[in-house]
Design an enzyme around this catalytic site. Sequence first.
Site, PDB file in Angstrom:
ATOM      1  NE  ARG A  27      -3.664  -2.335   2.289  1.00  0.00           N
ATOM      2  CZ  ARG A  27      -4.625  -2.749   1.460  1.00  0.00           C
ATOM      3  NH1 ARG A  27      -5.072  -1.925   0.523  1.00  0.00           N
ATOM      4  NH2 ARG A  27      -5.135  -3.958   1.556  1.00  0.00           N
ATOM      5  CG  ASP A  28       1.551   5.515  -2.361  1.00  0.00           C
ATOM      6  OD1 ASP A  28       2.106   5.496  -3.469  1.00  0.00           O
ATOM      7  OD2 ASP A  28       1.728   6.432  -1.531  1.00  0.00           O
ATOM      8  CG  ASN A  86       3.636   8.964 -12.076  1.00  0.00           C
ATOM      9  OD1 ASN A  86       2.770   9.152 -12.930  1.00  0.00           O
ATOM     10  ND2 ASN A  86       3.371   8.988 -10.780  1.00  0.00           N
ATOM     11  CG  HIS A  99       6.722   3.099  -8.507  1.00  0.00           C
ATOM     12  ND1 HIS A  99       7.970   3.663  -8.634  1.00  0.00           N
ATOM     13  CD2 HIS A  99       5.851   4.132  -8.456  1.00  0.00           C
ATOM     14  CE1 HIS A  99       7.866   4.976  -8.639  1.00  0.00           C
ATOM     15  NE2 HIS A  99       6.584   5.294  -8.546  1.00  0.00           N
ATOM     16  CG  MET A 100       1.328  -0.428 -12.728  1.00  0.00           C
ATOM     17  SD  MET A 100       1.072  -1.818 -13.854  1.00  0.00           S
ATOM     18  CE  MET A 100       0.781  -3.142 -12.688  1.00  0.00           C
TER      19      MET A 100
HETATM   20  P1  5GP Z   1       6.080   8.226  -7.948  1.00  0.00           P
HETATM   21  O1  5GP Z   1       5.770   9.673  -7.623  1.00  0.00           O
HETATM   22  O2  5GP Z   1       7.557   7.987  -7.984  1.00  0.00           O
HETATM   23  O3  5GP Z   1       5.358   7.721  -9.158  1.00  0.00           O
HETATM   24  O4  5GP Z   1       5.458   7.382  -6.765  1.00  0.00           O
HETATM   25  C1  5GP Z   1       6.153   7.070  -5.609  1.00  0.00           C
HETATM   26  C2  5GP Z   1       5.125   6.659  -4.591  1.00  0.00           C
HETATM   27  O5  5GP Z   1       5.785   6.001  -3.518  1.00  0.00           O
HETATM   28  C3  5GP Z   1       4.345   7.821  -3.992  1.00  0.00           C
HETATM   29  O6  5GP Z   1       2.969   7.636  -4.246  1.00  0.00           O
HETATM   30  C4  5GP Z   1       4.692   7.770  -2.509  1.00  0.00           C
HETATM   31  O7  5GP Z   1       3.606   8.097  -1.683  1.00  0.00           O
HETATM   32  C5  5GP Z   1       5.147   6.332  -2.321  1.00  0.00           C
HETATM   33  N1  5GP Z   1       6.136   6.117  -1.281  1.00  0.00           N
HETATM   34  C6  5GP Z   1       7.279   6.829  -1.099  1.00  0.00           C
HETATM   35  N2  5GP Z   1       7.974   6.347  -0.057  1.00  0.00           N
HETATM   36  C7  5GP Z   1       7.245   5.303   0.434  1.00  0.00           C
HETATM   37  C8  5GP Z   1       7.456   4.395   1.525  1.00  0.00           C
HETATM   38  O8  5GP Z   1       8.449   4.441   2.247  1.00  0.00           O
HETATM   39  N3  5GP Z   1       6.495   3.454   1.720  1.00  0.00           N
HETATM   40  C9  5GP Z   1       5.395   3.360   0.931  1.00  0.00           C
HETATM   41  N4  5GP Z   1       4.516   2.389   1.230  1.00  0.00           N
HETATM   42  N5  5GP Z   1       5.164   4.195  -0.094  1.00  0.00           N
HETATM   43  C10 5GP Z   1       6.073   5.163  -0.345  1.00  0.00           C
END
Ligand code: 5GP
Length: 113
Positions: A27-28, A86, A99-100
């Site tokens: 989960r995010d 992204n 990541h998806m």
């Molecule tokens: P991006 O912006 O690179 O497409 O997405 C990265 C995602 O990773 C973001 O939605 C952010 O909330 C999530 N994220 C960043 N650090 C962590 C973490 O330590 N744990 C979790 N579960 N999600 C994270």
Amino acid sequence: MTIFTKIINKEIPADIVYESDSVLAFRDINPQAPIHILIIPKIAIPSAREIKGPEHAELLGEMIDAANKIAKEEGIFEDGFRLVFNAGTNGGQDVYHLHMHLLGGRKMKWPPG
Ligand code: 5GP
């Protein structure tokens, strides 16, 4: 190395919803929808820009299979959901481990902004 490598290695905690030999989903930490799950390969590909069809086709297929399985388990499969990669600065990427995003549980807006 990114924070996601530490999650893969179980060095920092995450709410893991799916795991196989090659894929992890959790989960995010900052959800943008009622259901917001990240599906990642265990190998460190920096972004979608580095995906090569012949080399990564099976891995990408497994990531989509995981998304469909998780969507069913989370009860969002029938109503639908969004899958997002992204890539790079203009794509809004913050973490440089592929990541998806699986987003669901509400009607998504389009254009995404
Ligand atoms: P991006 O912006 O690179 O497409 O997405 C990265 C995602 O990773 C973001 O939605 C952010 O909330 C999530 N994220 C960043 N650090 C962590 C973490 O330590 N744990 C979790 N579960 N999600 C994270």
